[in-house]
Design a protein around this motif. Sequence first.
Motif, PDB file in Angstrom:
ATOM      1  N   PRO A1119      -4.701  19.507 -12.155  1.00 35.41           N
ATOM      2  CA  PRO A1119      -3.643  19.385 -11.148  1.00 35.41           C
ATOM      3  C   PRO A1119      -4.195  18.788  -9.881  1.00 35.41           C
ATOM      4  O   PRO A1119      -5.391  18.840  -9.603  1.00 35.41           O
ATOM      5  N   ARG A1120      -3.303  18.208  -9.108  1.00 37.69           N
ATOM      6  CA  ARG A1120      -3.739  17.583  -7.865  1.00 37.69           C
ATOM      7  C   ARG A1120      -4.333  18.623  -6.939  1.00 37.69           C
ATOM      8  O   ARG A1120      -3.705  19.598  -6.595  1.00 37.69           O
ATOM      9  N   GLN A1121      -5.570  18.394  -6.517  1.00 35.90           N
ATOM     10  CA  GLN A1121      -6.250  19.328  -5.632  1.00 35.90           C
ATOM     11  C   GLN A1121      -6.246  18.862  -4.195  1.00 35.90           C
ATOM     12  O   GLN A1121      -6.294  19.649  -3.274  1.00 35.90           O
ATOM     13  N   SER A1122      -6.232  17.545  -3.976  1.00 36.96           N
ATOM     14  CA  SER A1122      -6.273  17.048  -2.605  1.00 36.96           C
ATOM     15  C   SER A1122      -4.918  17.194  -1.950  1.00 36.96           C
ATOM     16  O   SER A1122      -3.881  17.156  -2.601  1.00 36.96           O
ATOM     17  N   VAL A1123      -4.950  17.328  -0.655  1.00 30.28           N
ATOM     18  CA  VAL A1123      -3.711  17.510   0.102  1.00 30.28           C
ATOM     19  C   VAL A1123      -3.038  16.166   0.267  1.00 30.28           C
ATOM     20  O   VAL A1123      -3.649  15.225   0.752  1.00 30.28           O
ATOM     21  N   PRO A1124      -1.777  15.997  -0.164  1.00 36.00           N
ATOM     22  CA  PRO A1124      -1.110  14.719   0.047  1.00 36.00           C
ATOM     23  C   PRO A1124      -0.833  14.484   1.510  1.00 36.00           C
ATOM     24  O   PRO A1124      -0.739  15.413   2.299  1.00 36.00           O
ATOM     25  N   VAL A1125      -0.701  13.233   1.892  1.00 36.32           N
ATOM     26  CA  VAL A1125      -0.470  12.867   3.285  1.00 36.32           C
ATOM     27  C   VAL A1125       0.849  12.148   3.400  1.00 36.32           C
ATOM     28  O   VAL A1125       1.398  11.661   2.413  1.00 36.32           O
ATOM     29  N   PRO A1126       1.426  12.060   4.614  1.00 38.21           N
ATOM     30  CA  PRO A1126       2.742  11.458   4.763  1.00 38.21           C
ATOM     31  C   PRO A1126       2.763  10.022   4.274  1.00 38.21           C
ATOM     32  O   PRO A1126       1.782   9.300   4.346  1.00 38.21           O
ATOM     33  N   SER A1127       3.925   9.627   3.797  1.00 40.37           N
ATOM     34  CA  SER A1127       4.073   8.286   3.264  1.00 40.37           C
ATOM     35  C   SER A1127       5.163   7.551   4.016  1.00 40.37           C
ATOM     36  O   SER A1127       6.101   8.124   4.521  1.00 40.37           O
ATOM     37  N   SER A1128       4.994   6.255   4.091  1.00 38.98           N
ATOM     38  CA  SER A1128       6.042   5.427   4.671  1.00 38.98           C
ATOM     39  C   SER A1128       6.903   4.815   3.590  1.00 38.98           C
ATOM     40  O   SER A1128       7.612   3.857   3.817  1.00 38.98           O
ATOM     41  N   SER A1129       6.778   5.324   2.376  1.00 41.51           N
ATOM     42  CA  SER A1129       7.567   4.822   1.273  1.00 41.51           C
ATOM     43  C   SER A1129       9.025   5.198   1.451  1.00 41.51           C
ATOM     44  O   SER A1129       9.371   6.062   2.240  1.00 41.51           O
ATOM     45  N   PRO A1130       9.904   4.539   0.686  1.00 39.96           N
ATOM     46  CA  PRO A1130      11.316   4.941   0.729  1.00 39.96           C
ATOM     47  C   PRO A1130      11.464   6.390   0.323  1.00 39.96           C
ATOM     48  O   PRO A1130      10.645   6.927  -0.419  1.00 39.96           O
ATOM     49  N   PRO A1131      12.517   7.048   0.797  1.00 43.73           N
ATOM     50  CA  PRO A1131      12.683   8.480   0.512  1.00 43.73           C
ATOM     51  C   PRO A1131      13.098   8.719  -0.919  1.00 43.73           C
ATOM     52  O   PRO A1131      14.215   9.069  -1.222  1.00 43.73           O
ATOM     53  N   VAL A1616      -5.136   3.978   5.943  1.00 44.70           N
ATOM     54  CA  VAL A1616      -3.676   4.009   5.879  1.00 44.70           C
ATOM     55  C   VAL A1616      -3.290   5.206   5.016  1.00 44.70           C
ATOM     56  O   VAL A1616      -3.682   5.303   3.860  1.00 44.70           O
ATOM     57  N   LEU A1617      -2.546   6.112   5.606  1.00 49.84           N
ATOM     58  CA  LEU A1617      -2.224   7.359   4.926  1.00 49.84           C
ATOM     59  C   LEU A1617      -1.258   7.130   3.772  1.00 49.84           C
ATOM     60  O   LEU A1617      -0.334   6.326   3.856  1.00 49.84           O
ATOM     61  N   ASN A1618      -1.516   7.842   2.704  1.00 48.62           N
ATOM     62  CA  ASN A1618      -0.604   7.916   1.552  1.00 48.62           C
ATOM     63  C   ASN A1618      -0.382   6.579   0.867  1.00 48.62           C
ATOM     64  O   ASN A1618       0.635   6.375   0.220  1.00 48.62           O
ATOM     65  N   GLN A1619      -1.296   5.644   1.039  1.00 47.07           N
ATOM     66  CA  GLN A1619      -1.232   4.365   0.336  1.00 47.07           C
ATOM     67  C   GLN A1619      -2.592   4.067  -0.266  1.00 47.07           C
ATOM     68  O   GLN A1619      -3.623   4.521   0.236  1.00 47.07           O
ATOM     69  N   SER A1620      -2.607   3.292  -1.332  1.00 48.66           N
ATOM     70  CA  SER A1620      -3.852   2.842  -1.934  1.00 48.66           C
ATOM     71  C   SER A1620      -4.122   1.423  -1.491  1.00 48.66           C
ATOM     72  O   SER A1620      -3.221   0.576  -1.499  1.00 48.66           O
ATOM     73  N   CYS A1621      -5.355   1.172  -1.098  1.00 51.87           N
ATOM     74  CA  CYS A1621      -5.771  -0.195  -0.754  1.00 51.87           C
ATOM     75  C   CYS A1621      -6.315  -0.816  -2.031  1.00 51.87           C
ATOM     76  O   CYS A1621      -7.383  -0.424  -2.518  1.00 51.87           O
ATOM     77  N   LEU A1622      -5.595  -1.794  -2.586  1.00 51.25           N
ATOM     78  CA  LEU A1622      -5.892  -2.303  -3.921  1.00 51.25           C
ATOM     79  C   LEU A1622      -6.727  -3.572  -3.912  1.00 51.25           C
ATOM     80  O   LEU A1622      -7.440  -3.841  -4.870  1.00 51.25           O
ATOM     81  N   CYS A1623      -6.629  -4.368  -2.865  1.00 51.55           N
ATOM     82  CA  CYS A1623      -7.353  -5.627  -2.831  1.00 51.55           C
ATOM     83  C   CYS A1623      -7.534  -6.053  -1.383  1.00 51.55           C
ATOM     84  O   CYS A1623      -6.840  -5.560  -0.478  1.00 51.55           O
ATOM     85  N   MET A1624      -8.451  -6.976  -1.149  1.00 54.65           N
ATOM     86  CA  MET A1624      -8.697  -7.442   0.205  1.00 54.65           C
ATOM     87  C   MET A1624      -9.457  -8.759   0.159  1.00 54.65           C
ATOM     88  O   MET A1624      -9.992  -9.172  -0.884  1.00 54.65           O
ATOM     89  N   ALA A1625      -9.507  -9.433   1.316  1.00 50.67           N
ATOM     90  CA  ALA A1625     -10.217 -10.704   1.453  1.00 50.67           C
ATOM     91  C   ALA A1625     -10.689 -10.834   2.888  1.00 50.67           C
ATOM     92  O   ALA A1625     -10.032 -10.364   3.821  1.00 50.67           O
ATOM     93  N   TRP A1626     -11.842 -11.489   3.043  1.00 49.66           N
ATOM     94  CA  TRP A1626     -12.424 -11.717   4.377  1.00 49.66           C
ATOM     95  C   TRP A1626     -12.061 -13.120   4.824  1.00 49.66           C
ATOM     96  O   TRP A1626     -12.149 -14.070   4.049  1.00 49.66           O
ATOM     97  N   SER A1627     -11.651 -13.260   6.067  1.00 50.51           N
ATOM     98  CA  SER A1627     -11.250 -14.571   6.562  1.00 50.51           C
ATOM     99  C   SER A1627     -12.454 -15.507   6.583  1.00 50.51           C
ATOM    100  O   SER A1627     -13.572 -15.105   6.928  1.00 50.51           O
ATOM    101  N   PRO A1628     -12.247 -16.770   6.199  1.00 49.16           N
ATOM    102  CA  PRO A1628     -13.367 -17.718   6.221  1.00 49.16           C
ATOM    103  C   PRO A1628     -13.773 -18.038   7.655  1.00 49.16           C
ATOM    104  O   PRO A1628     -12.955 -18.026   8.572  1.00 49.16           O
ATOM    105  N   THR A1629     -15.059 -18.330   7.842  1.00 49.03           N
ATOM    106  CA  THR A1629     -15.583 -18.653   9.159  1.00 49.03           C
ATOM    107  C   THR A1629     -15.655 -20.155   9.310  1.00 49.03           C
ATOM    108  O   THR A1629     -16.250 -20.856   8.473  1.00 49.03           O
ATOM    109  N   LEU A1630     -15.040 -20.660  10.374  1.00 52.38           N
ATOM    110  CA  LEU A1630     -15.116 -22.081  10.670  1.00 52.38           C
ATOM    111  C   LEU A1630     -16.293 -22.338  11.602  1.00 52.38           C
ATOM    112  O   LEU A1630     -17.029 -21.438  11.992  1.00 52.38           O
TER     113      LEU A1630
END
Length: 1903
Positions: A1119-1131, A1616-1630
């Motif tokens: 069972p889920r052991q961690s405490v859930p955090v508020p979400s900005s998802s639809p109700p 970011v609370l209650n969301q999963s960060c799934l992917c990311m990218a670093w901005s290229p340097t000019l």
Amino acid sequence: MPTLSKIDLLGPQVQEHLSRGALTSMDKAKTESVWQRPYVNIFKHFKLEEWKKSTKEGDVTAVMDKTLKCTVHRIRGSIPAGNYIQLPKTSTQSLGLVGRYLYLLFKPIVSKYFVVHFDAVTEDSQVIRISFSNLFKEFKSTATWLQFPFVCGAVKGSVYNATAKTAKQDLVGLAPAGVKWTCLMMDLHHVLSFYLNRHYSHLKSIKLCSNMFVKNIFTSDLVFEPSVTVFKANRAGLVLHDVSPMPREMAFLVPKGENWHDIYDYIRFPSDGVKMPFDSIQRGQSSPLKTDHPTHYSPVRANPRTVTVSKAVQDRVSLIQQITSPETAPCRHRRSSQIIKNIPEIHLDTTVSPHRDKDNREWEDENRKGAPTKSDECTKVIPADDGGIHVFAGRSGRVVAHKCSGDTEEAICTKVSTPTRLPGQKIKDPKGLQPDPILKLKKIIGFGGCTVKCAAWTKSGSAVVYPCHATIVVMEVDTGQQRFFIGHTDKVSALSFNGNTTLLASAQTGNVGLVRVWNFNKGSCLAMFKTHVHSVSSLSFSFNGGVLCGVGKDSHGKTMIVVWNTAKVNRDGEVVVLAKAHTEVDIQVMKIASFDDTRMVSCGRDNIRLWRVRSGALRSCPVNLGEYHCSEFTDVAFEEGHLADKDPADRTLFACSKSGHIIEIDYKNVVIKNARRLFPSQQKHSHRREMVAFNSGAGIAINSISVSAAFCATGSDDGYLRLWPLDFSTVFLEAEHEGGVSFVSIDPTGLKVLAATTTGNLGYLDIPSRGYTTLMRSHTDRVLAFSVDGIRRHLVSVSEDGTIRVWDLDSMQQLYDFVSAEETPCAVTFHPTQQIFACGFSSGVVRIFNVGNSSLLAEQRQHRGQVIGLIFSPNGEYMYSAGSLGSLALYNATEEDHHVIRILGNVVARGSYHGPDALTVSSDSRYLAFVGPSEYIVTVMDARSLDEIIRVDVSILDLETTTLDTALKVCYPSAAISQLLVTTSSNKILWLNARTGRLIRQVCNVHKTVSSSLAVSEDIRYLLTTGEKVIKIWDYHMKQDINFQVFIGHSETIQQAIFTPDQLSVISVGDAIFVWDFLAVAGDQDTSSLPSSQPFALHRAETPSIADGGELFQNSGMPRQSVPVPSSSPPQLDVSAIERNEQDEFLSDVEDKDDHNQRDGSITVKRTGDSFLQVHENVRCGADVSSFLRPISCQEHQEELEEPASIVGDGDFPHSCTRPDSYKHFIARFKTSSVSQGAVLPDGKEDLKLKVVIGYNGNGRGNMVWNPDTALFAYSCGCLVVVEDLHSGSQRHLTGHTEEISTLAVSHDAQDLASASGGPDKTGCCIFIWDVTGGCCKKVLSQHTTEVQAMAYSRDDRFLMSAGDYRDLTIALWNTRNYELLATTRVFDPVHDLAFDPTAVSEFACVGVGAVHFWLVEQAGNEVQLKVHRVSIPDEVGAGELTALCYNSDSVLYTATNTGKICAWDTQHNRCFMTWDADEGEIGIVQCRGYRLMSGSNTKKIRLWAVAAVQEMRLEGTGARSSSVLLEHEMILDGTVVSAVFDDIMDMGIVGTTAGTLWYINWAENTSIRLISGHRNKVNQVIFSPDESHFATCAEDGSLRVWVMHSTELVVQFHVLNQSCLCMAWSPTLNSRECADKQQIVAGYSDGTIRLFGVLKTEMELKIHPHPVAVSAIAYSMDGEVIISGGKDGLMAVSSPRTGITVRVISDHKGSPITTIECTRKKYDEFGLEGCEMWLAVSSDRRVSVWAADWHKDKCELIDWLTFPAPVKPEVYDQSSLPPSLAAFSPSQSGVVVYVGFGVKPEITLYSLCGKQTIKKIALPHWATSLSLSPGGQLIAVGTNGRLLKLIHYPCGKFQDFTRHNDAVHFIRFTPSGKFLLSAAYNEVLVWEVQKLQSNLTNVQYL
């Protein structure tokens, strides 16, 4: 620097008066605020045009406004901080304006932003900045700053208004064309109170920043209506009433014939309307104010006004709702159908009308406006502010009050003027719940509450009046019928009648000393008044009712007496104070003489006094008590009867005392006539006792005395009511009671004697018949729970007084009682058909009783904590119980012993607040629901097997607050409608679909406090809730205008309330047992809204057996052991359905029955995932098992130790394999991957060298060691042991384990290190012994069959001790010379921790479930034996498990418990001699050094204790006290504490937490520093900065972390609370340095949003929402001009990182999740397409699209579309577990795409875009889970599900395998230079250094 003086801040008139000395004596606060009424024109007062007391900066000019036809100030400029108006001039000055409301008259400039700052000061001198702007995108809050977004309005018909409905974002932004002048009214008091919980004091400063026009600013305590001018108000006659017209200085010009609200905006903040975003400033949704507004009584009170909402504003608000909440949350969006415009004010007075006039109770109906509306989806409940009375304020101001009375109705005791007839339009009354009232109080089972020393007879002797908590009960002694006086808000503490019992006075306890005077015959309240005393303890009415006397305490605790004149109370309710006095003497009873209203007598400790009222003064005279002056006198009574020839005052006064004395006093002469001491004589006959009066001897304690003309009655502590002749010569009648008699009273006829006892009994003795009748029995403490037997009409109740009582519902008589002295019953339930009930206790025991023969049928001990839920299934086949520590048990109720069928642990939410009705069963007995495993989850299980069916997460519903919503109560209505009701901590009721878990509707603001009970009537027409001491009955379907009625009566929290099975009554318990008549007429209910009641089909493809239920839980099976955090998802409710294969349905009946029959033959049941539970019969709980333990040598029974057996030695004693309910016990993380058996490891030089391991395994237990002397520091991460140099940060890695390491141990000389983990293929446990210096493995030990829980070296390092987990239950002793097994033994209970005694090399101890084991190692030659002494946990400790232990050097062993206690044991005598509460949660770590002890727990706290006094306590013995243990320091870390090591003086140490962090702790400096940081959850991706100086990781928990590459030090974290960060990218340097300083990371989240973070600014710079689903892949274009993102729906979005606008959506991959997006450069015209960039996208359906792009020209064209072959039969594979499709551009071969994915066979494919063909294939032995190509060479890195990292030299196909990970390698990536490679497996991140390739090609294998 100039400053403003207080004189400067005063108005001119006040300054003139001050100069004359007129205000020299005025209070300072009044001086500062009196001039500010009614309002302050700030610009005028500070003479803004002179700029002496204010300042301006930038482009600030005065202009003429054409709309307002007046001069206004224009503030404009591109930088708000450089263009502003500020008041006062400098920041050191203060405006000192105290007005509650601030009015700002302004207009934003079109297509511009503006900012406004207000600095407010709180009462504690804290400065809070309140800002609002259309620049702010969302509400932000800190401790000193509130930022509100502002939504600009537009004129009707504008483009902004016309497009508002279709817009989807940017609602808060630039001011639109046609923006209007706005009057903003901000309630500063409410803003600070609501958002920061602070009290507003005054306004300090104002700063208006560009771009805006501003006319003026005002402050006031009045609420002004802008559309009403002074002229209109005068003409309408509204000036002196609630309507405050807008002053001329504040008014906007309104052209003739125009409407104010059509031209301007009026915004009240906070608004009275409910809209979204909730914390934005925008125009309210209200109704306009009419000029014929009804008047009110008070010209002072300023009620909020409402305004007209234009179409544009309505569209704007509607749009906000669409953006913020795509799915309807009805409770948020709709207002109540009852809009209460005004409530008439009631002025309290001490005079009342003697009778209630019906015309005064019901107000006129002609004044109501507007028809009520209905809401089928939600009802917004108007919170009642009436103190619990059912009050509805209608549109006309009509007040309807329901009093919970039987035959009488309480009259309001305040004088209320008849309301003025108000003008208006007559409409129909609002429709409400019928009948009205729907409840009528019928009976109360209870007596006392505050006191058991007051009761009274009526004049006729036919009825008795007594208090029951806050209710006064009148009971007919012959019939038992009751009527009630309800109105007190606290417990009644005193009662008194006048002589003819027509007037009744009652007082309540508490700080508000409230007294009520009642007309007893009519049952109405004549007067209600506050007294000058608190906690009134005694009341006495004079015989004629003209004088009332009361005794209590004043605010300083001194005794105070007040005498009131009540002569006019019957006529007009007037009560006047005659006299009052303070006294130092103690007064317990005070009575007014029946013959003289002005004379009183009192008694108390050491005194008897006579009192008299004369000339408005109260004076007293003490009685000379002589030798009795030290007695405690408890009661007084006057001699009854009147003789014509005697003075009325010439009579005897009787007084009784605790010493047994009866004192007879001559009242007239104030002298003692006689003194007798009463005591029982010796027993002369076996059936007869005699009482004799003597002047000496051991007397009895007399509590009460009552005297009639013929005899005297006494009540005493020995439980006897005795009747004496007036000479007290002997006892002629007595009655024995269960407890001490606290009160006696002879009735006016002299034939009956009333007696009350300290045990809550009330009865009377009938003298002629000598019979005794018990009128009422009651619990003496709070009633916790009850249950009803509907067949026999019995009620069983349990109470904190330790009793279980069975009552007859009709007669209210107690039938049986069961007493439990040592434990408290806390839950009870009747069997639905049989005459038995079950009761749960605080100890966790469940007992089943037979009511018929008063016998105990069975006893079950399955819970360690309090029983919080106990219920039978409606068909009577099963019984269920739940414990406060999370356990759930299923019993067979068809058998008399109620044997256990199944037990589950950690499934019910912990805590006792869900009791006593934590469980609910559907009416068809098929489903069981409860709150758990956390308070945020509601779980539904199969009621016959406890198989989990569905979970509903309620924590994400409330978008309005940042607090988490938790579930409190659950209730099943009738199964016909398939619904489940849930109450939450935010005072809501949720209607859920019982089959799918989806939200049907919700009701908000159910009670002022959380609801304590929930029930539904059998016909599903009515709903019952309780809270804040009231009962509410609701229309279940919420179709009325007024959907509920409220009923008062209880003085404490209602513990439980239900409808009786026959639906004729409602029963509620708390302070007492209340039985209500339910008056609803059972009729034809409306079934149109109900679904079909026919049984629905329940199917499942395959029903797993209980033992094979491992797939019923998600992920790890726990069972889920961690405490859930508020979400900005639809109700929308988060519903996780378990095991649904073909249809979204539940188990079928047939399958359930088969499953049940299969289980009947076995008592061993396995729980899914996290634990295996066994139930054993005939084993006494808590029995000492030391007799079952015998030494087992290594040579004997070796074959028995090969696998876990259920025997110890040769016996048949079984052991439990139940997972302990303790976080200290190690449970390996569940993994779907397994170790590959075909790995080809390098036999020569490796191409990769492991450089750094990032992270610490917070799932381990005791898996960190540190030696302060040698600086050895080691910890585990996955299957690796990391040895780190704390000075340089360099790491060494000890490899060899293949599974997760559970624990570590280091020898005291720091030469040997032991690490334990599970073995390969789960064949057993492996303990590796490492040479610390050389880093090599010395030996591998294998003895335990499962995981090792704990290890420890002896003080001399001769022995190593290891303990297995709860499945293994063995302890092994090893010789460290050659690490041979010396001895092993098996224990009955799981072991959590062990340690060697530092003072005795051959002694050690271990702790676990139920006991401490003290062990002795005996060695005789080669034979080694272990002897044990098992000591159970003392009952005083109140814990079931000991979780940790440590020794000190003074023969003291410290152990910690799962309840937060620390116990100290004397190791010389093996006894516990003290304990103390050390934490609120479970303690998992204790360390002792000298006289300092450290504790760590799952509350994230570590504490340092001074325990120097413990040794003295051990020597002194059991009389020691725990108060000498002192808490020195406390720190709060980021997770549960799982490991800790400190130096010898406990000054510094290292602590590990479940968050994956190792902390350096310095107690001396009180500091904590992160040493090692890691992710707790799965790492989804790793990226690098272009210059390779940093890298970033993102994880499932929503965290994004930035690390320094060379030191792997964490520098920045975004979360970011209650969301999963799934992917990311670093901005290229000019090339530009400026651009390099603006490095950004873009990240995609599970809610479809993309966020841009500034790395150097460490803040979020932009948030966009281009996807409706989770973002699965993201990349920057090569020039950084666009962001390309892909979602799990296959759609790809091209967005601008500068503006946030999505410029293109590509849907070619629609329907299949995007797995990879990658960009690279190309020649401008390569492939015949323009652009210098190309990019590819991969979807999980094995398709790759390659595109050419020129983003500056907005061109993006397809180069090629690749589709790779699928396997022959793809349908046979589980689509969710398939390996991903991945692709990348070859860095060394232009135009070549490298692909890997699920296909015909595992292989890598190289495809040429130029040749349009496959140019090479490289076969793989395993499917690839990750892919990366080296930019600096011809290397391909591939991760596999076999935990392998495979490095391939793809020109020749040579490869090497690397096995360092503990799970599937799901992500790998080379650094931009190719020098390093980072790989991730779950939360482990490994950094590899790539070696040179020239010399190692001979040491590789070919694919």
